[in-house]
Motif scaffolding. Structure first.
Motif, PDB file in Angstrom:
ATOM      1  N   ALA A  28       0.736  -1.160   0.017  1.00 44.12           N
ATOM      2  CA  ALA A  28      -0.095  -0.043  -0.081  1.00 44.12           C
ATOM      3  C   ALA A  28       0.783   1.257   0.000  1.00 44.12           C
ATOM      4  CB  ALA A  28      -0.864   0.000   1.290  1.00 44.12           C
ATOM      5  N   ARG A  29       1.891   1.200   0.602  1.00 40.50           N
ATOM      6  CA  ARG A  29       2.899   2.294   0.673  1.00 40.50           C
ATOM      7  C   ARG A  29       3.738   2.375  -0.480  1.00 40.50           C
ATOM      8  NH1 ARG A  29       6.104   2.714   5.850  1.00 40.50           N
ATOM      9  NH2 ARG A  29       6.845   4.802   4.976  1.00 40.50           N
ATOM     10  N   ILE A  30       4.270   1.468  -1.171  1.00 45.25           N
ATOM     11  CA  ILE A  30       5.245   1.547  -2.455  1.00 45.25           C
ATOM     12  C   ILE A  30       4.617   1.311  -3.676  1.00 45.25           C
ATOM     13  CG2 ILE A  30       7.206   0.979  -0.813  1.00 45.25           C
ATOM     14  CD1 ILE A  30       7.012  -1.823  -1.995  1.00 45.25           C
ATOM     15  N   ALA A  31       3.475   0.805  -3.751  1.00 52.01           N
ATOM     16  CA  ALA A  31       2.776   0.318  -5.101  1.00 52.01           C
ATOM     17  C   ALA A  31       1.352   0.246  -4.962  1.00 52.01           C
ATOM     18  CB  ALA A  31       3.373  -0.950  -5.456  1.00 52.01           C
ATOM     19  N   PRO A  32       0.673   1.387  -4.333  1.00 49.66           N
ATOM     20  CA  PRO A  32      -0.922   0.969  -4.023  1.00 49.66           C
ATOM     21  C   PRO A  32      -1.589   0.401  -5.317  1.00 49.66           C
ATOM     22  CG  PRO A  32      -0.329   3.257  -3.992  1.00 49.66           C
ATOM     23  CD  PRO A  32       0.967   2.436  -4.226  1.00 49.66           C
ATOM     24  N   SER A  33      -1.310   0.673  -6.503  1.00 48.29           N
ATOM     25  CA  SER A  33      -2.219   0.095  -7.717  1.00 48.29           C
ATOM     26  C   SER A  33      -2.101  -1.362  -7.639  1.00 48.29           C
ATOM     27  CB  SER A  33      -1.508   0.592  -8.917  1.00 48.29           C
ATOM     28  OG  SER A  33      -0.150   0.095  -9.210  1.00 48.29           O
ATOM     29  N   ARG A  34      -1.203  -2.103  -6.929  1.00 45.53           N
ATOM     30  CA  ARG A  34      -0.964  -3.437  -6.938  1.00 45.53           C
ATOM     31  C   ARG A  34      -1.910  -4.257  -5.573  1.00 45.53           C
ATOM     32  NH1 ARG A  34       0.478  -6.518 -10.630  1.00 45.53           N
ATOM     33  NH2 ARG A  34       1.649  -7.671  -9.478  1.00 45.53           N
ATOM     34  N   ILE A  35      -2.462  -3.334  -4.817  1.00 38.86           N
ATOM     35  CA  ILE A  35      -3.190  -4.041  -3.740  1.00 38.86           C
ATOM     36  C   ILE A  35      -4.488  -4.822  -4.365  1.00 38.86           C
ATOM     37  CG2 ILE A  35      -4.913  -3.386  -1.857  1.00 38.86           C
ATOM     38  CD1 ILE A  35      -2.139  -3.220  -1.180  1.00 38.86           C
ATOM     39  N   PRO A  36      -5.240  -4.339  -5.410  1.00 39.25           N
ATOM     40  CA  PRO A  36      -6.104  -5.145  -5.989  1.00 39.25           C
ATOM     41  C   PRO A  36      -5.501  -6.853  -6.205  1.00 39.25           C
ATOM     42  CG  PRO A  36      -6.426  -3.304  -6.874  1.00 39.25           C
ATOM     43  CD  PRO A  36      -5.029  -3.195  -6.027  1.00 39.25           C
ATOM     44  N   ALA A  37      -4.320  -6.895  -6.893  1.00 37.08           N
ATOM     45  CA  ALA A  37      -3.625  -8.215  -7.524  1.00 37.08           C
ATOM     46  C   ALA A  37      -3.204  -8.979  -6.054  1.00 37.08           C
ATOM     47  CB  ALA A  37      -2.236  -7.833  -8.103  1.00 37.08           C
ATOM     48  N   LEU A  38      -2.777  -7.924  -5.185  1.00 39.42           N
ATOM     49  CA  LEU A  38      -2.457  -8.900  -3.770  1.00 39.42           C
ATOM     50  C   LEU A  38      -3.470  -9.372  -3.292  1.00 39.42           C
ATOM     51  CD1 LEU A  38       0.012  -7.721  -1.131  1.00 39.42           C
ATOM     52  CD2 LEU A  38      -2.328  -8.114  -0.534  1.00 39.42           C
ATOM     53  N   THR A  39      -4.693  -8.691  -3.214  1.00 36.29           N
ATOM     54  CA  THR A  39      -5.798  -9.194  -2.658  1.00 36.29           C
ATOM     55  C   THR A  39      -6.348 -10.575  -3.188  1.00 36.29           C
ATOM     56  OG1 THR A  39      -6.254  -7.090  -1.810  1.00 36.29           O
ATOM     57  CG2 THR A  39      -8.275  -8.595  -1.529  1.00 36.29           C
ATOM     58  N   GLN A  40      -6.585 -10.298  -4.537  1.00 34.75           N
ATOM     59  CA  GLN A  40      -6.774 -11.598  -5.231  1.00 34.75           C
ATOM     60  C   GLN A  40      -5.884 -12.786  -5.085  1.00 34.75           C
ATOM     61  OE1 GLN A  40      -9.675 -12.019  -7.014  1.00 34.75           O
ATOM     62  NE2 GLN A  40      -9.044 -14.077  -7.411  1.00 34.75           N
ATOM     63  N   HIS A  41      -4.580 -12.480  -5.101  1.00 36.46           N
ATOM     64  CA  HIS A  41      -3.766 -13.768  -4.830  1.00 36.46           C
ATOM     65  C   HIS A  41      -3.991 -14.183  -3.609  1.00 36.46           C
ATOM     66  CE1 HIS A  41       0.965 -15.226  -5.160  1.00 36.46           C
ATOM     67  NE2 HIS A  41      -0.182 -16.099  -5.165  1.00 36.46           N
ATOM     68  N   LEU A  42      -3.917 -13.443  -2.346  1.00 37.36           N
ATOM     69  CA  LEU A  42      -4.285 -14.002  -1.206  1.00 37.36           C
ATOM     70  C   LEU A  42      -5.494 -14.685  -0.945  1.00 37.36           C
ATOM     71  CD1 LEU A  42      -3.487 -14.034   1.559  1.00 37.36           C
ATOM     72  CD2 LEU A  42      -4.622 -11.907   2.235  1.00 37.36           C
ATOM     73  N   PHE A  43      -6.591 -14.163  -1.591  1.00 35.61           N
ATOM     74  CA  PHE A  43      -7.804 -14.879  -1.771  1.00 35.61           C
ATOM     75  C   PHE A  43      -7.546 -16.257  -2.247  1.00 35.61           C
ATOM     76  CE2 PHE A  43     -11.784 -16.172  -4.011  1.00 35.61           C
ATOM     77  CZ  PHE A  43     -12.772 -16.063  -2.997  1.00 35.61           C
ATOM     78  N   GLU A  44      -7.124 -16.445  -3.687  1.00 38.09           N
ATOM     79  CA  GLU A  44      -6.777 -17.743  -4.164  1.00 38.09           C
ATOM     80  C   GLU A  44      -6.049 -18.570  -3.349  1.00 38.09           C
ATOM     81  OE1 GLU A  44      -5.135 -16.375  -7.977  1.00 38.09           O
ATOM     82  OE2 GLU A  44      -7.235 -15.554  -8.694  1.00 38.09           O
ATOM     83  N   ALA A  45      -4.898 -17.995  -2.608  1.00 35.44           N
ATOM     84  CA  ALA A  45      -4.100 -18.637  -1.764  1.00 35.44           C
ATOM     85  C   ALA A  45      -4.872 -19.244  -0.762  1.00 35.44           C
ATOM     86  CB  ALA A  45      -2.778 -17.850  -1.399  1.00 35.44           C
ATOM     87  N   THR A  46      -5.647 -18.688  -0.026  1.00 36.60           N
ATOM     88  CA  THR A  46      -6.327 -19.156   1.008  1.00 36.60           C
ATOM     89  C   THR A  46      -7.321 -20.176   0.711  1.00 36.60           C
ATOM     90  OG1 THR A  46      -6.215 -16.943   1.980  1.00 36.60           O
ATOM     91  CG2 THR A  46      -7.795 -18.469   2.821  1.00 36.60           C
TER      92      THR A  46
END
Length: 116
Positions: A28-46
């Motif tokens: 969120a601090r260094i690449a806020p535009s990547r938060i949706p990708a991180l969130t999707q990846h975390l959902f898929e990983a879980t």
């Protein structure tokens, strides 16, 4: 988070702990535009971890995003990586040297994140 460099050319942020929440805060601090990708990846990983009854998908998530943060918190290194990726993607010149340097950047990021 680990200690931040005193150098004016040091990292933008300290290396975070290797937890989903800490990595999300760093992204969120260094690449806020990547938060949706991180969130999707975390959902898929879980979801995959629950379905397979294995922690491997969550470990892969942590590894992927820790390397991302380790690279992106150094703007010059991130810019170099993106330039190398454009060389490889462009297909206009021999990508061998670019691929070798990309590997070195990723290996250094893994070490910095404590994954090696």
């Amino acid at each position: 988070m680990s200690a931040q460099s005193d150098s004016p050319y040091g990292p933008l942020i300290p290396m975070p702990e290797l937890t989903p929440d800490a990595l999300r805060a760093a992204v969120a601090r260094i690449a806020p535009s990547r938060i949706p990708a991180l969130t999707q990846h975390l959902f898929e990983a879980t979801t995959n971890a629950q379905q397979t009854q294995s922690l491997a998908p969550l470990r892969a998530f942590i590894h992927s995003w820790a390397v991302f943060v380790a690279i992106e918190r150094h703007p010059e290194q991130a810019a170099r990586l993106h330039a190398l990726e454009r060389i490889v993607d462009g297909g206009e010149e021999d990508p061998a040297e670019a691929i070798t340097e990309i590997r070195r950047i990723h290996e250094a990021a893994e070490a910095e994140a404590g994954l090696r």
